[in-house]
Design an enzyme around this catalytic site. Sequence first.
Site, short mmCIF file in Angstrom:
data_model
loop_
_atom_site.label_atom_id
_atom_site.label_comp_id
_atom_site.label_asym_id
_atom_site.label_seq_id
_atom_site.Cartn_x
_atom_site.Cartn_y
_atom_site.Cartn_z
N HIS A 51 6.32 -4.90 1.00
CA HIS A 51 5.30 -4.71 2.04
C HIS A 51 4.81 -6.04 2.62
O HIS A 51 3.83 -6.61 2.11
CB HIS A 51 4.10 -3.96 1.45
CG HIS A 51 4.33 -2.53 1.16
ND1 HIS A 51 3.99 -1.53 2.04
CD2 HIS A 51 4.86 -1.91 0.07
CE1 HIS A 51 4.30 -0.35 1.51
NE2 HIS A 51 4.83 -0.55 0.32
N CYS A 69 8.95 0.44 3.32
CA CYS A 69 8.81 1.40 2.24
C CYS A 69 9.18 2.80 2.74
O CYS A 69 10.33 3.07 3.06
CB CYS A 69 7.40 1.32 1.65
SG CYS A 69 7.27 1.96 -0.04
N GLU A 99 3.10 -6.47 5.26
CA GLU A 99 1.75 -6.27 5.81
C GLU A 99 0.67 -6.39 4.74
O GLU A 99 -0.51 -6.53 5.07
CB GLU A 99 1.66 -4.91 6.52
CG GLU A 99 1.50 -3.70 5.61
CD GLU A 99 2.80 -3.24 4.95
OE1 GLU A 99 2.78 -2.16 4.30
OE2 GLU A 99 3.83 -3.93 5.07
#
Length: 232
Positions: A196, A86, A198
Amino acid sequence: MKFAVLVFPGSNCDKDMYNAVRDSIQQPADYIWHTATDLSAYDCILVPGGFSFGDYLRCGAIARFSPVMKALVEAVERGTYVLGVCNGFQILTEAGLLPGALLRNNTLKFRCHQTALIVENNNTPFTTAYSQNEEITIPIAHGEGNYYVDDATLEEMQANNQIIFRYKKGANPNGSTDDIAGVSNKRGNVIGMMPHPERAVHELLGSSDGRRMFYSILNTWREKHGEATVVR
């Protein structure tokens, strides 16, 4: 394997990155403030999402000049693995470590939801745990995720297999050129992506598909150092 999580003023996904490493693959990780000048102790450097320096001028434009970026460039030249997500992706493009630029979403709205991705290249240190052309679910959260490259650069990237992820056909959330969601440098040790991983390391989060990216990094490093790989 040692991971560094870079932290800029305005970063807000650094804890997500840290927890993904510590909890998902049980590897040591350190937060590294943007004034650091040495990253030589780390095997993988994570550049997290957020709003570095308030996104003034444009996303990543000021963070690109932080002292730690010189150390990051040196790490890339050594072959260290680097993952930018991002705002981290935006910083890497501003620094010239990845081709292209991130523009405002074509809807001019912030988009935050699960997104279907296609694995276009599973032959990178970050994607070995995926199957070629596999569809995975990874969330997005961005207002400037519209990836742009000119036609000549796009053709070169296609020839070099630098397109790592695409949004599923018909599910492009931001207008990105060629439905691109993630790209690598020519060498393949740097990847930037808007979704994302994560935030997709456990089914309680809506998907665990991002977990395999961290296992890919770990197992690639272990194989390189003659160590046994771990169960994905």
